[in-house]
Write an enzyme that holds these catalytic residues in place. Structure first.
Site, PDB file in Angstrom:
ATOM      1  N   CYS A  89       0.983  -1.099   0.003  1.00  0.00           N
ATOM      2  CA  CYS A  89      -0.088   0.157  -0.236  1.00  0.00           C
ATOM      3  C   CYS A  89       0.864   1.210  -0.131  1.00  0.00           C
ATOM      4  O   CYS A  89       1.567   1.628  -1.129  1.00  0.00           O
ATOM      5  CB  CYS A  89      -1.018  -0.017   0.962  1.00  0.00           C
ATOM      6  SG  CYS A  89      -2.315   1.115   0.658  1.00  0.00           S
TER       7      CYS A  89
ATOM      8  N   HIS B 149      -3.866  -5.194   0.531  1.00  0.00           N
ATOM      9  CA  HIS B 149      -3.280  -5.254   1.884  1.00  0.00           C
ATOM     10  C   HIS B 149      -3.244  -6.967   2.086  1.00  0.00           C
ATOM     11  O   HIS B 149      -4.268  -7.474   2.892  1.00  0.00           O
ATOM     12  CB  HIS B 149      -4.202  -4.709   2.999  1.00  0.00           C
ATOM     13  CG  HIS B 149      -3.743  -3.152   3.073  1.00  0.00           C
ATOM     14  ND1 HIS B 149      -2.541  -2.842   3.967  1.00  0.00           N
ATOM     15  CD2 HIS B 149      -4.350  -2.318   2.577  1.00  0.00           C
ATOM     16  CE1 HIS B 149      -2.677  -1.738   3.842  1.00  0.00           C
ATOM     17  NE2 HIS B 149      -3.394  -1.144   3.104  1.00  0.00           N
TER      18      HIS B 149
ATOM     19  N   GLU C  87      -1.409  -8.744   4.332  1.00  0.00           N
ATOM     20  CA  GLU C  87      -1.258  -9.015   5.435  1.00  0.00           C
ATOM     21  C   GLU C  87      -2.555  -9.353   6.396  1.00  0.00           C
ATOM     22  O   GLU C  87      -2.213  -9.880   7.249  1.00  0.00           O
ATOM     23  CB  GLU C  87      -0.091  -7.970   6.109  1.00  0.00           C
ATOM     24  CG  GLU C  87      -1.123  -6.671   6.665  1.00  0.00           C
ATOM     25  CD  GLU C  87      -1.318  -5.787   5.439  1.00  0.00           C
ATOM     26  OE1 GLU C  87      -0.933  -5.939   4.314  1.00  0.00           O
ATOM     27  OE2 GLU C  87      -2.075  -4.689   5.805  1.00  0.00           O
TER      28      GLU C  87
END
Ligand code: MN
Length: 230
Positions: free
Chosen positions: A93, A198, A200
């Protein structure tokens, strides 16, 4: 006083992929940013606020969000030193955008006001971080986005800036349907991967996204052992 904070999902995903995560203080303290890299085999640049347009030769436009000179300084120094040393770098990001700027690229400061025909890349506040929001197409040039055999996958999206001109040496490897760059990789030299979404926060419900962190850990291990994985 400023502070430093980081969502634990980044460290958890690196650890789940077999890496040993360390969190760096992204602030001006009495340590040269490059000195942090001495004990590390790879670098992950995380999400966060906007990158200042002054970093790529533009004045701020009306849609720009909050910026931090301290954090831009710290992360650009890390990114450049990592490239000099051949350390693998994953940008997520803001990290994806920062990496492109550090290497000489530019950004859209604000997608809604600058990109005609853009889809929504930022859901209303309150959207769960592991909710899919839009699709991306993985391009044939991709060598490092080992996510799926499918060309089109669903991702989350929490950004209003985006890569405009890619830095030299980088190639777009995923795009959203409006043409915006959702991932890039280095063409040669050290291992670089940027993703605009994202992963994660997706590794728990969708383990396939661990592949991105596994790729970073494998590249870091290869760097540590003196061979370059490409
Ligand atoms: Mn997006």
């Amino acid at each position: 006083m400023s502070g430093v904070s980081l969502k634990t999902a980044y460290a958890r995903s690196v650890a789940l992929a077999g890496g040993l995560p360390f969190i760096l203080p992204s602030a001006a303290i009495a340590v040269e940013p490059r000195d942090f890299l001495d004990g590390l085999d790879g670098l992950l640049l995380s999400g966060g606020g906007d990158v200042s347009p002054l970093r790529f030769g533009e004045e701020p436009l009306a849609g720009l969000g909050t910026v931090s000179r301290e954090r831009d300084d710290f992360e650009i120094a890390l990114a450049l030193e990592a490239r000099r040393r051949g350390l693998p770098v994953l940008g997520i990001c803001r990290g994806h955008q920062l990496l492109n700027v550090a290497l000489g690229g530019t950004l859209y400061q604000d997608i809604p006001s600058q990109v005609e025909g853009a889809i929504s890349h930022q859901p209303p506040e309150g959207q769960a971080v592991d909710e899919f929001w839009h699709s991306i197409e993985i391009l044939p040039a991709s060598r490092r986005l080992a996510l799926s055999a499918e060309e089109k996958i669903l991702v989350n999206s929490f950004h209003h800036q985006a890569v405009k001109e890619l830095a030299q040496g980088l190639v777009a490897t995923a795009r959203s349907s409006d043409g915006l760059i959702e991932a890039f990789e280095s063409v040669e030299g050290s291992w670089i991967l940027g993703v605009q979404f994202h992963p994660e926060t997706l590794t728990a419900p969708y383990p396939v996204f661990l592949g991105i962190f596994g790729a970073l850990v494998a590249a870091a291990a290869a760097h540590a052992s003196g061979s370059n994985l490409d």
